[in-house]
Design a protein around this motif. Sequence first.
Motif, PDB file in Angstrom:
ATOM      1  N   ASP A  66      -4.828   4.063   0.887  1.00  0.00           N
ATOM      2  CA  ASP A  66      -3.922   3.663  -0.192  1.00  0.00           C
ATOM      3  C   ASP A  66      -3.956   4.786  -1.221  1.00  0.00           C
ATOM      4  OD1 ASP A  66      -2.243   2.177  -1.848  1.00  0.00           O
ATOM      5  OD2 ASP A  66      -3.447   0.358  -1.756  1.00  0.00           O
ATOM      6  N   THR A  76      -5.931   2.085  -6.293  1.00  0.00           N
ATOM      7  CA  THR A  76      -6.298   0.720  -5.941  1.00  0.00           C
ATOM      8  C   THR A  76      -7.654   0.377  -6.557  1.00  0.00           C
ATOM      9  OG1 THR A  76      -6.522  -0.819  -4.084  1.00  0.00           O
ATOM     10  CG2 THR A  76      -7.436   1.394  -3.783  1.00  0.00           C
ATOM     11  N   ALA A  78       0.846  -1.197   0.000  1.00  0.00           N
ATOM     12  CA  ALA A  78       0.000   0.000   0.000  1.00  0.00           C
ATOM     13  C   ALA A  78       0.879   1.242   0.000  1.00  0.00           C
ATOM     14  CB  ALA A  78      -0.917  -0.003   1.220  1.00  0.00           C
TER      15      ALA A  78
END
Length: 341
Positions: free
Chosen positions: A259, A262, A168
């Motif tokens: 994050d 994603t 991440a």
Amino acid sequence: MPRFARPAALALAVATLTLSGCGAQVTSSQGKEGGSRAADGHYPVTVENCGEKKTYDAAPRRVVTNDVGITEIMFALGLEDHMAGYVMPDDKGDLTSVPWKDGYGRTTWLSKERINKELVLDARADLVFAGWNYGFSEGEGFTPEALRRVGVDSYLLSESCRNGQGKARGVMAPLDALYTDLRNLGRVFDVEGRAETLIASFRKEVAAAQAKAPKGADRPRVFLYDDGQDKPLTSGAYAGPHDIITKAGGDHIMKDLKDSWTTVGWETVVARDPEVIVINNYGDTTAEQKRTFLRSYKPLANVSAVRNDRIVVLDYVDLVESPRNPAAISSLAAELRNVGS
């Protein structure tokens, strides 16, 4: 130069470059901000980049950048003379209308393919400015550690810093990442005044956009659509769109994702019912093709943004960390003011 050991062959090449480039050419971007670097005591300088402290005894001279936003950070700081060239595909929009468009004419487009170690060595690079998923990837075998082993240093895009949760990315707010990189590079290249002037102008532009942006209950819910049909690629709290959306007066529906870029499920998008969708314009799939998909995808039929046809397009370079972020905030703020009017 950065403090690390070089293999003999590369060290000889760098030494030859150093000797042939001495004098005014070594400090070609300096002089706009003061006297000789050797005389003014600026170096060595230490900056923190993605949690690692790095010390430079002089400004890198042959930087290779990867991707458009990273390249334009260098151009915005006036550092073309410190670049060996840049790598990026030709799908990143208009390069002729930005304030620093001359940078593209003054530097070399090294490749439209993926950056790799051989290209970097052929360019005689002393530093690669890239990021995780912005060129650096364990799967491709192209990492800062791999470059270090052949005597080439790296600077990581702060948006791409990994936060320790697997792979991440994201350790700070997106605009803070931009300002951090400008300040760090300002120190590394001895153009701190230029960096602070840029940051001040960007803060002023963002503040002006925020002053006119929707507020409170008038803030429309906004979803960033990058690509993907089975699962949409989108942005979380640590990618550029988060600050672009929120400072433009939107409520970023994926703000709880810790994050950067994603994937999520369409069911999450439907449940959060965005009132505006922002399309990231780049790649083989055109913005119009993405718009057509969103309009025709049955699970989205009752989503407010699709039902009311409130779909906005921004270019890739507007949305990744780049000096175009503040202008993107102004542009999106104008669009969001029209929602509901």
